[in-house]
Write an enzyme that holds these catalytic residues in place. Structure first.
Site, PDB file in Angstrom:
ATOM      1  N   LYS A  86       0.863  -1.195   0.000  1.00  0.00           N
ATOM      2  CA  LYS A  86       0.000   0.000   0.000  1.00  0.00           C
ATOM      3  C   LYS A  86       0.894   1.238   0.000  1.00  0.00           C
ATOM      4  O   LYS A  86       1.214   1.812   1.040  1.00  0.00           O
ATOM      5  CB  LYS A  86      -0.947  -0.020   1.206  1.00  0.00           C
ATOM      6  CG  LYS A  86      -2.040   1.032   1.104  1.00  0.00           C
ATOM      7  CD  LYS A  86      -3.136   0.784   2.112  1.00  0.00           C
ATOM      8  CE  LYS A  86      -4.078   1.959   2.241  1.00  0.00           C
ATOM      9  NZ  LYS A  86      -4.786   2.319   1.011  1.00  0.00           N
TER      10      LYS A  86
HETATM   11  N1  PMP Z   1      -8.114  -1.770  -2.655  1.00  0.00           N
HETATM   12  C1  PMP Z   1      -7.490  -0.595  -2.790  1.00  0.00           C
HETATM   13  C2  PMP Z   1      -6.784  -0.308  -4.057  1.00  0.00           C
HETATM   14  C3  PMP Z   1      -7.520   0.357  -1.763  1.00  0.00           C
HETATM   15  O1  PMP Z   1      -6.907   1.540  -1.902  1.00  0.00           O
HETATM   16  C4  PMP Z   1      -8.240   0.070  -0.578  1.00  0.00           C
HETATM   17  C5  PMP Z   1      -8.320   1.096   0.515  1.00  0.00           C
HETATM   18  N2  PMP Z   1      -7.244   0.995   1.387  1.00  0.00           N
HETATM   19  C6  PMP Z   1      -8.867  -1.169  -0.479  1.00  0.00           C
HETATM   20  C7  PMP Z   1      -8.785  -2.072  -1.513  1.00  0.00           C
HETATM   21  C8  PMP Z   1      -9.603  -1.538   0.771  1.00  0.00           C
HETATM   22  O2  PMP Z   1      -8.664  -1.832   1.772  1.00  0.00           O
HETATM   23  P1  PMP Z   1      -9.055  -1.693   3.292  1.00  0.00           P
HETATM   24  O3  PMP Z   1     -10.278  -2.478   3.491  1.00  0.00           O
HETATM   25  O4  PMP Z   1      -7.908  -2.294   4.027  1.00  0.00           O
HETATM   26  O5  PMP Z   1      -9.244  -0.253   3.566  1.00  0.00           O
END
Ligand code: PMP
Length: 313
Positions: free
Chosen positions: A159
């Site tokens: 991320k």
């Molecule tokens: N996919 C992407 C590309 C994202 O940016 C996010 C947001 N963080 C998610 C999925 C969802 O992840 P999370 O549930 O951990 O926020």
């Protein structure tokens, strides 16, 4: 540590007003976007005067995994426990009495080099945040002409800020073409995810989501939704590849993610999702999700980190 003004951030080991948290324009983060980050939500309970941070350890753990994959050499002080503690202290300091968003970022704080490994700065900030898409009951989606980044060139599992180039291209294209949100396919032409959220479809009573090797972020909300579906709703969940045309046949479709929470999809490429109304499974997931994050459920209380927002606590 200065006084309460809701605008304090944690930066270079101290709590300072956000205007004083400055980095060099020559740093690797400013020049090349060399950072990894997390977005978390805090849900404020007006009765107990408590801020419940959703999945705090899981987010900080993923942050450290992202830093590890990019070979950031962290300050030894920046442990999981330390970062969690600073998140809690900052929330108390900013004395929020509404739902908030929390960003935690590790970034390369040196001059120029994109291949450098240290020093790694830590910044935490918080701000009030309402639901995403408060004006919409469902999203009009398109399948993007952009492919989702993949594990052999630009891993979506990390991320990192630069991953959002791909998200940006797909979202701006979708909006320009009159849609609310894109769905990206991966290199195998199966469904990956949205630009900032993972995707679930319902077919014949089963919940289906692409596996973690389908070019998706290992989403924390995705895991939570799988657990809610299996253990509370007793709905079968499959992690398997999804073909594009299955989007046109799905009974229900919804996105999940920290920012978007649970968001129903109304149509894909102009084809109405079959059970967009009444969307029975989406509705149940949504109901339980909000009960859990607001600490109103007997289930999964461990997912919340409560922070008492009164002075004496
Ligand atoms: N996919 C992407 C590309 C994202 O940016 C996010 C947001 N963080 C998610 C999925 C969802 O992840 P999370 O549930 O951990 O926020």
């Amino acid at each position: 540590m200065k006084g309460k003004n809701k605008d304090m951030v944690f930066f270079r080991g101290d709590f300072v007003p956000s205007a004083e948290a400055n980095i060099s324009i020559l740093s690797a983060v400013a020049q090349y976007g060399m950072n990894v980050f997390e977005g978390l939500r805090g849900y404020y309970n007006h009765d107990s005067l408590t801020m419940n941070v959703f999945q705090l350890p899981e987010h900080i753990s993923r942050l450290l995994c992202s830093a590890r994959m990019l070979k950031f050499k962290l300050d030894p002080a920046h442990t999981q426990a330390y970062i969690e503690q600073k998140v809690k202290e900052l929330i108390k300091l900013n004395a929020h009495t509404e739902d908030i968003y929390i960003r935690v970022c590790l970034f390369l704080d040196n001059f120029w080099g994109w291949s450098s490994q240290d020093p790694v700065g830590l910044i935490i900030n918080t701000f009030p945040k309402d639901r995403a898409f408060t004006d919409l009951k469902g999203l009009k989606c398109c399948v993007s002409s952009w492919r989702r980044i993949n594990d052999s060139s630009f891993p979506p599992r990390i991320k990192a800020g630069p991953n959002y180039l791909n998200s940006r291209l797909s979202l701006l294209e979708a909006k320009q073409n009159g849609y609310d949100y894109p769905i990206l396919l991966n290199d195998r032409s199966t469904v990956a995810e949205g630009p900032g959220a993972c995707l679930f479809i319902v077919r014949n009573g089963s919940l289906i989501t692409p596996p973690v090797y389908a070019s998706v972020l290992e989403s924390i909300t995705r895991n939570a939704v799988i657990d809610v579906a299996r253990s509370i709703l007793k709905v079968p969940v499959m992690e398997r590849e999804i073909d594009r045309t299955e989007l046109y046949l799905a009974d229900e479709i919804f996105f999940v993610g920290t920012a978007i929470e649970i968001m129903p999809v109304e149509s894909v490429d102009g084809i109405q999702v079959k059970d967009f109304r009444p969307r029975p499974i989406t509705r149940e997931i949504l109901k339980h999700y909000f009960k859990i994050v607001r600490s109103e459920s007997e289930h999964f209380a461990r997912w919340n980190t409560p922070i008492k927002m009164t002075q004496e606590a």
